[in-house]
Write an enzyme that holds these catalytic residues in place. Sequence first.
Site, PDB file in Angstrom:
ATOM      1  N   LYS A  57       0.845  -1.207   0.000  1.00  0.00           N
ATOM      2  CA  LYS A  57       0.000   0.000   0.000  1.00  0.00           C
ATOM      3  C   LYS A  57       0.879   1.257   0.000  1.00  0.00           C
ATOM      4  O   LYS A  57       0.604   2.222  -0.719  1.00  0.00           O
ATOM      5  CB  LYS A  57      -0.953  -0.014   1.202  1.00  0.00           C
ATOM      6  N   GLN A  84      -4.883  -1.790   9.500  1.00  0.00           N
ATOM      7  CA  GLN A  84      -4.711  -3.104   8.872  1.00  0.00           C
ATOM      8  C   GLN A  84      -5.255  -4.199   9.792  1.00  0.00           C
ATOM      9  O   GLN A  84      -4.952  -4.241  10.982  1.00  0.00           O
ATOM     10  CB  GLN A  84      -3.224  -3.344   8.563  1.00  0.00           C
ATOM     11  N   ASP A 142     -11.146   2.292   3.583  1.00  0.00           N
ATOM     12  CA  ASP A 142     -11.371   0.847   3.447  1.00  0.00           C
ATOM     13  C   ASP A 142     -12.849   0.543   3.207  1.00  0.00           C
ATOM     14  O   ASP A 142     -13.192  -0.569   2.800  1.00  0.00           O
ATOM     15  CB  ASP A 142     -10.945   0.117   4.732  1.00  0.00           C
TER      16      ASP A 142
HETATM   17  N1  GUN Z   1      -6.623  -7.196   5.912  1.00  0.00           N
HETATM   18  C1  GUN Z   1      -6.836  -7.920   4.777  1.00  0.00           C
HETATM   19  N2  GUN Z   1      -7.384  -7.142   3.832  1.00  0.00           N
HETATM   20  C2  GUN Z   1      -7.518  -5.908   4.369  1.00  0.00           C
HETATM   21  C3  GUN Z   1      -8.014  -4.677   3.864  1.00  0.00           C
HETATM   22  O1  GUN Z   1      -8.484  -4.554   2.725  1.00  0.00           O
HETATM   23  N3  GUN Z   1      -7.979  -3.636   4.714  1.00  0.00           N
HETATM   24  C4  GUN Z   1      -7.506  -3.738   5.977  1.00  0.00           C
HETATM   25  N4  GUN Z   1      -7.518  -2.658   6.746  1.00  0.00           N
HETATM   26  N5  GUN Z   1      -7.040  -4.870   6.475  1.00  0.00           N
HETATM   27  C5  GUN Z   1      -7.046  -5.944   5.668  1.00  0.00           C
END
Ligand code: GUN
Length: 293
Positions: free
Chosen positions: A54, A98, A121
């Site tokens: 990211k 996350q 998200d």
């Molecule tokens: N863990 C696995 N996929 C994601 C996601 O798209 N966003 C977040 N914040 N955590 C994750």
Amino acid sequence: MSYQIIDGKATAAAIKQEIAREVAQMVAKGQRPPHLAAILVGHDGGSETYVANKVKACAECGFKSSLIRFEDTVTEAELLAEVERLNNDADIDGFIVQLPLPRHIDEQKVIEAIDYRKDVDGFHPVNVGRLSIGLPCFISATPMGIIDLLDRYHIETSGKHCVVLGRSNIVGKPVAQLMMRKANPGNATVTVCHSRTANLKEILLQADILIAAIGSPWFVTADMVKPGAVVIDVGTTRVPDATRKSGFRLKGDVNFDEVAPKCSYITPVPGGVGPMTICSLMKNTLLAYKNRL
Ligand code: GUN
């Protein structure tokens, strides 16, 4: 039958380039770049990789990014205080926490503490609710990545029977909402199936568009797929593989080799839906930035 592979890697690269171009123009006019922050708790290998990707995507798009780390001993109160700080930080357009979080922390409570206007998200109940009634919102990354792929490949969805296999909050439910939206892509007739569905094979065989998000490797076999169907594989199960440096490889929910010859279009794993998800996060961050301008 000849089938076309939906190339998520190339599509994601093109979208990131488009975003980068737009950001460069804004910056050239003297505006600040969009800013995404990510909170990472602990040192889980998967989470480390996702967050690193990211941060890398932010750089590719010309965004500013901030990675905020906590040890897995962090208390819920400390984490909530950081969320509050980011909610109020005018320099941050959007942020993510996350997941998964350590067991002593209530994930839902943390998600609900995020200001929904910064929830890039799309996990906050306000964004989920707004999606379900067709209001502008942040759409979670994987469902939006799927819609973007259907759009970019000009795949007709209107009036088609879309069968979603899986009912999770982050993929199955929102992608079903998007496919039934009065929009393009959308306007599909949607059936949602899951592990308790009776006559599963009969229903899957009716799918013009099959979205497999059940998290069970190679669950979908050729006998479950209608000739000419569009198959979107969301599965990313890690299976041990000693020949790989990482020690694992990704296995989709669809048995690609036997299913592909029956399809009109199909996404591979890896290189299909996966690369699109981070793109969606970048799109949401740009949207958050613009909403505040
Ligand atoms: N863990 C696995 N996929 C994601 C996601 O798209 N966003 C977040 N914040 N955590 C994750």
